[in-house]
Design a protein around this motif. Structure first.
Motif, PDB file in Angstrom:
ATOM      1  N   LEU A 138     -44.565  12.109 -13.484  1.00  0.00           N
ATOM      2  CA  LEU A 138     -45.128  12.385 -14.804  1.00  0.00           C
ATOM      3  C   LEU A 138     -44.705  11.318 -15.806  1.00  0.00           C
ATOM      4  O   LEU A 138     -43.732  10.596 -15.591  1.00  0.00           O
ATOM      5  N   LYS A 139     -45.455  11.258 -16.889  1.00  0.00           N
ATOM      6  CA  LYS A 139     -45.183  10.311 -17.970  1.00  0.00           C
ATOM      7  C   LYS A 139     -44.889  11.083 -19.248  1.00  0.00           C
ATOM      8  O   LYS A 139     -45.361  12.212 -19.411  1.00  0.00           O
ATOM      9  N   ASN A 140     -44.163  10.473 -20.172  1.00  0.00           N
ATOM     10  CA  ASN A 140     -43.810  11.187 -21.400  1.00  0.00           C
ATOM     11  C   ASN A 140     -45.044  11.616 -22.188  1.00  0.00           C
ATOM     12  O   ASN A 140     -45.070  12.686 -22.791  1.00  0.00           O
ATOM     13  N   HIS A 141     -46.104  10.804 -22.167  1.00  0.00           N
ATOM     14  CA  HIS A 141     -47.284  11.180 -22.949  1.00  0.00           C
ATOM     15  C   HIS A 141     -48.049  12.352 -22.332  1.00  0.00           C
ATOM     16  O   HIS A 141     -48.865  12.983 -23.005  1.00  0.00           O
ATOM     17  N   ASN A 142     -47.787  12.667 -21.044  1.00  0.00           N
ATOM     18  CA  ASN A 142     -48.401  13.856 -20.450  1.00  0.00           C
ATOM     19  C   ASN A 142     -47.965  15.119 -21.185  1.00  0.00           C
ATOM     20  O   ASN A 142     -48.716  16.087 -21.288  1.00  0.00           O
ATOM     21  N   PHE A 143     -46.738  15.119 -21.713  1.00  0.00           N
ATOM     22  CA  PHE A 143     -46.209  16.283 -22.416  1.00  0.00           C
ATOM     23  C   PHE A 143     -46.795  16.405 -23.821  1.00  0.00           C
ATOM     24  O   PHE A 143     -46.690  17.450 -24.451  1.00  0.00           O
ATOM     25  N   LYS A 144     -47.399  15.333 -24.319  1.00  0.00           N
ATOM     26  CA  LYS A 144     -48.078  15.383 -25.610  1.00  0.00           C
ATOM     27  C   LYS A 144     -49.526  15.828 -25.432  1.00  0.00           C
ATOM     28  O   LYS A 144     -50.103  16.472 -26.302  1.00  0.00           O
ATOM     29  N   GLN A 145     -50.090  15.477 -24.284  1.00  0.00           N
ATOM     30  CA  GLN A 145     -51.476  15.829 -24.001  1.00  0.00           C
ATOM     31  C   GLN A 145     -51.618  17.302 -23.642  1.00  0.00           C
ATOM     32  O   GLN A 145     -52.589  17.956 -24.020  1.00  0.00           O
ATOM     33  N   PHE A 146     -50.633  17.835 -22.900  1.00  0.00           N
ATOM     34  CA  PHE A 146     -50.634  19.236 -22.495  1.00  0.00           C
ATOM     35  C   PHE A 146     -49.256  19.842 -22.754  1.00  0.00           C
ATOM     36  O   PHE A 146     -48.259  19.132 -22.781  1.00  0.00           O
ATOM     37  N   ARG A 147     -49.226  21.157 -22.914  1.00  0.00           N
ATOM     38  CA  ARG A 147     -47.951  21.854 -23.135  1.00  0.00           C
ATOM     39  C   ARG A 147     -47.306  22.139 -21.777  1.00  0.00           C
ATOM     40  O   ARG A 147     -47.193  23.283 -21.343  1.00  0.00           O
ATOM     41  N   LEU A 148     -46.867  21.082 -21.125  1.00  0.00           N
ATOM     42  CA  LEU A 148     -46.396  21.205 -19.747  1.00  0.00           C
ATOM     43  C   LEU A 148     -45.147  22.058 -19.615  1.00  0.00           C
ATOM     44  O   LEU A 148     -44.901  22.638 -18.553  1.00  0.00           O
ATOM     45  N   SER A 149     -44.343  22.146 -20.676  1.00  0.00           N
ATOM     46  CA  SER A 149     -43.123  22.958 -20.586  1.00  0.00           C
ATOM     47  C   SER A 149     -43.448  24.421 -20.294  1.00  0.00           C
ATOM     48  O   SER A 149     -42.612  25.154 -19.754  1.00  0.00           O
ATOM     49  N   LYS A 150     -44.669  24.854 -20.627  1.00  0.00           N
ATOM     50  CA  LYS A 150     -45.074  26.230 -20.336  1.00  0.00           C
ATOM     51  C   LYS A 150     -45.045  26.514 -18.840  1.00  0.00           C
ATOM     52  O   LYS A 150     -44.843  27.660 -18.428  1.00  0.00           O
ATOM     53  N   TYR A 151     -45.254  25.482 -18.026  1.00  0.00           N
ATOM     54  CA  TYR A 151     -45.264  25.709 -16.581  1.00  0.00           C
ATOM     55  C   TYR A 151     -43.904  26.212 -16.106  1.00  0.00           C
ATOM     56  O   TYR A 151     -43.814  27.104 -15.264  1.00  0.00           O
ATOM     57  N   TRP A 152     -42.846  25.643 -16.642  1.00  0.00           N
ATOM     58  CA  TRP A 152     -41.503  26.075 -16.256  1.00  0.00           C
ATOM     59  C   TRP A 152     -41.103  27.361 -16.988  1.00  0.00           C
ATOM     60  O   TRP A 152     -40.455  28.222 -16.410  1.00  0.00           O
ATOM     61  N   ASP A 153     -41.514  27.499 -18.235  1.00  0.00           N
ATOM     62  CA  ASP A 153     -41.094  28.643 -19.049  1.00  0.00           C
ATOM     63  C   ASP A 153     -41.875  29.917 -18.740  1.00  0.00           C
ATOM     64  O   ASP A 153     -41.313  31.015 -18.762  1.00  0.00           O
ATOM     65  N   GLU A 154     -43.179  29.784 -18.458  1.00  0.00           N
ATOM     66  CA  GLU A 154     -44.038  30.961 -18.325  1.00  0.00           C
ATOM     67  C   GLU A 154     -44.591  31.175 -16.918  1.00  0.00           C
ATOM     68  O   GLU A 154     -45.023  32.277 -16.594  1.00  0.00           O
TER      69      GLU A 154
END
Length: 216
Positions: A138-154
């Motif tokens: 993954l790239k840092n800008h992927n986390f700006k394009q999508f709320r990827l942290s939700k995958y781990w949190d939810e």
């Protein structure tokens, strides 16, 4: 676009790629047909078929610690890099960055962007983990394009991700690597786009310097 016998396939797909999924136009009818309470709770996204909704609910609720799931995961050969245990298949980030290596086929990006919604990406990541693919690039800008942290949190995801630092400026490399690590990267690798350019420009020292930065 009027379709004729001479319609170019690329032109047709380019036009279709600009259209949203048909299912998004029918949110209520798709929901009304489902009798599964868990599926009815899924309000976004609306999929074309009932089976899509069922698969969305199944993957979101999938327990990665379930013995059956663990048995499937163990079928994937593993390797070790340092203290990381990784499946021998690693997911790329094309489904997130929409970089489909499609050459001059401009419509491919539009098709991918319409299909790979945030929820579809989470489904893909969870499906990977279900069968032992436990890491992604993954790239840092992927986390700006999508709320990827939700995958781990939810979604209960455990996916490890490897930092793909996109730059050919060695003076920016450490700063960008730190950004990736602060977002939760487990490791990093050297982007081939940079190493190829440095090699052909006779700047091989930059390759060594990048690895030295990684080892800090």
């Amino acid at each position: 676009m009027k379709l004729t016998k001479c319609t170019n396939r690329r032109e047709l797909l380019k036009t279709l790629g600009a259209l949203p999924l048909i299912g998004s136009l029918l949110p209520q009818s798709a929901k009304a047909k489902s009798k599964d309470k868990n599926v009815d709770a899924v309000t976004s996204p609306t999929y074309v078929t009932r089976s899509d909704k069922l698969e969305y609910a199944r993957l979101k609720n999938l327990n990665l610690n379930d013995p059956k799931t663990v048995a499937n995961q163990k079928k994937m050969p593993i390797g070790k890099i340092g203290n990381l245990t990784l499946g021998r298949l690693i997911s790329g980030s094309n489904l997130i960055s929409m970089n489909m290596h499609a050459r001059d086929l401009d419509y491919v990006r539009a098709l991918a962007a319409h299909y790979n919604t945030e929820e579809r990406i989470f489904m893909t990541l969870k499906h990977c983990e279900e069968y032992g693919i436990n890491s992604a690039v993954l790239k840092n800008h992927n986390f700006k394009q999508f709320r990827l942290s939700k995958y781990w949190d939810e979604w209960g995801g455990k996916m490890k991700w490897l930092a793909d630092v996109i730059t050919t400026d060695i003076n920016q490399y450490e700063r960008l690597l730190v950004e990736h690590l602060e977002l939760g990267a487990s490791a990093a690798y050297l982007w081939g786009g940079a190493s190829d350019i440095w090699y052909h420009r006779n700047k091989k020292g930059n390759i060594i310097k990048a690895f030295e930065i990684m080892k800090k």
